[in-house]
Write a protein that holds these residues in place. Sequence first.
Motif, PDB file in Angstrom:
ATOM      1  N   SER A   1       0.842  -1.197   0.000  1.00 47.12           N
ATOM      2  CA  SER A   1       0.000   0.000   0.000  1.00 47.12           C
ATOM      3  C   SER A   1       0.876   1.246   0.000  1.00 47.12           C
ATOM      4  N   TYR A   2       0.304   2.360  -0.387  1.00 45.16           N
ATOM      5  CA  TYR A   2       1.029   3.630  -0.299  1.00 45.16           C
ATOM      6  C   TYR A   2       1.503   3.864   1.136  1.00 45.16           C
ATOM      7  N   GLU A   3       0.632   3.589   2.107  1.00 47.03           N
ATOM      8  CA  GLU A   3       0.958   3.837   3.514  1.00 47.03           C
ATOM      9  C   GLU A   3       2.115   2.961   3.991  1.00 47.03           C
ATOM     10  N   ASP A   4       2.092   1.679   3.615  1.00 46.38           N
ATOM     11  CA  ASP A   4       3.180   0.786   4.011  1.00 46.38           C
ATOM     12  C   ASP A   4       4.496   1.200   3.348  1.00 46.38           C
ATOM     13  N   ALA A   5       4.423   1.609   2.090  1.00 43.80           N
ATOM     14  CA  ALA A   5       5.633   2.067   1.399  1.00 43.80           C
ATOM     15  C   ALA A   5       6.178   3.323   2.069  1.00 43.80           C
ATOM     16  N   ALA A   6       5.301   4.236   2.466  1.00 45.03           N
ATOM     17  CA  ALA A   6       5.733   5.466   3.128  1.00 45.03           C
ATOM     18  C   ALA A   6       6.430   5.142   4.449  1.00 45.03           C
ATOM     19  N   ALA A   7       5.878   4.229   5.232  1.00 44.89           N
ATOM     20  CA  ALA A   7       6.499   3.840   6.505  1.00 44.89           C
ATOM     21  C   ALA A   7       7.864   3.201   6.264  1.00 44.89           C
ATOM     22  N   ARG A   8       7.965   2.352   5.256  1.00 43.00           N
ATOM     23  CA  ARG A   8       9.237   1.695   4.925  1.00 43.00           C
ATOM     24  C   ARG A   8      10.277   2.733   4.493  1.00 43.00           C
ATOM     25  N   GLU A   9       9.885   3.643   3.620  1.00 39.12           N
ATOM     26  CA  GLU A   9      10.811   4.667   3.144  1.00 39.12           C
ATOM     27  C   GLU A   9      11.263   5.592   4.279  1.00 39.12           C
ATOM     28  N   LEU A  10      10.380   5.893   5.204  1.00 41.53           N
ATOM     29  CA  LEU A  10      10.732   6.727   6.355  1.00 41.53           C
ATOM     30  C   LEU A  10      11.860   6.072   7.147  1.00 41.53           C
ATOM     31  N   THR A  11      11.748   4.786   7.380  1.00 38.60           N
ATOM     32  CA  THR A  11      12.782   4.053   8.107  1.00 38.60           C
ATOM     33  C   THR A  11      14.070   3.960   7.297  1.00 38.60           C
ATOM     34  N   GLU A  12      13.950   3.635   6.013  1.00 33.50           N
ATOM     35  CA  GLU A  12      15.137   3.485   5.176  1.00 33.50           C
ATOM     36  C   GLU A  12      15.906   4.798   5.013  1.00 33.50           C
ATOM     37  N   GLU A  13      15.211   5.885   4.765  1.00 34.06           N
ATOM     38  CA  GLU A  13      15.881   7.138   4.437  1.00 34.06           C
ATOM     39  C   GLU A  13      16.224   8.000   5.646  1.00 34.06           C
ATOM     40  N   LEU A  14      15.370   7.974   6.676  1.00 30.10           N
ATOM     41  CA  LEU A  14      15.581   8.865   7.817  1.00 30.10           C
ATOM     42  C   LEU A  14      15.969   8.116   9.092  1.00 30.10           C
ATOM     43  N   GLY A  15      15.838   6.796   9.071  1.00 31.08           N
ATOM     44  CA  GLY A  15      16.224   6.011  10.233  1.00 31.08           C
ATOM     45  C   GLY A  15      15.279   6.145  11.408  1.00 31.08           C
ATOM     46  N   VAL A  16      14.037   6.505  11.160  1.00 36.59           N
ATOM     47  CA  VAL A  16      13.041   6.599  12.233  1.00 36.59           C
ATOM     48  C   VAL A  16      11.821   5.767  11.860  1.00 36.59           C
TER      49      VAL A  16
END
Length: 167
Positions: free
Chosen positions: A73-88
């Motif tokens: 989902s868009y939401e799951d991808a956003a959560a994954r990218e947040l962790t990958e790119e910002l480490g949070v």
Amino acid sequence: MGELVERVDERDEVLAVVDRGEAIRQGWLHRIATIVCRDADGRILVHRRPDDASLFPGQFNWMLGGAVGIAESYEDAAARELTEELGVRGRPQFVFKFLCAGAISPYWLGLHEVVVTEPARPDPSEIAWHDWLTELELIDLARHQEFVPDAREAFGRYRALPQHIVR
């Protein structure tokens, strides 16, 4: 084969699974999830891409993000990218999506927001510099600096939303 994405149509309905590079080369629609990060004071995280990035090197952006994976989902991808790119970790909330013409190829852009309360640990391969800016500071920066072209369009659409008043 590289990163796989879902090729979608003008209604954001899945047509096929394709290589993202091929989708870009062919101009096929696919999905991108982006995140607007705010701090507890409402400021927005702005970052500069590394000078050696393959796309938009050295340019500024006010969103994090990347391709939505297969059956993601868009939401799951956003959560994954947040962790990958910002480490949070966080659960970004969906704000809107639009069909973006794209500087490189067209795609559906799903924009999300999240309040970041823990220290950021940016991935240096994605983020060369970052700071927290007010929307007024971001407006000024966007006028005078190199910005990822699609980020400008998304920022204009975001600012036009009635619930997003410049702080």
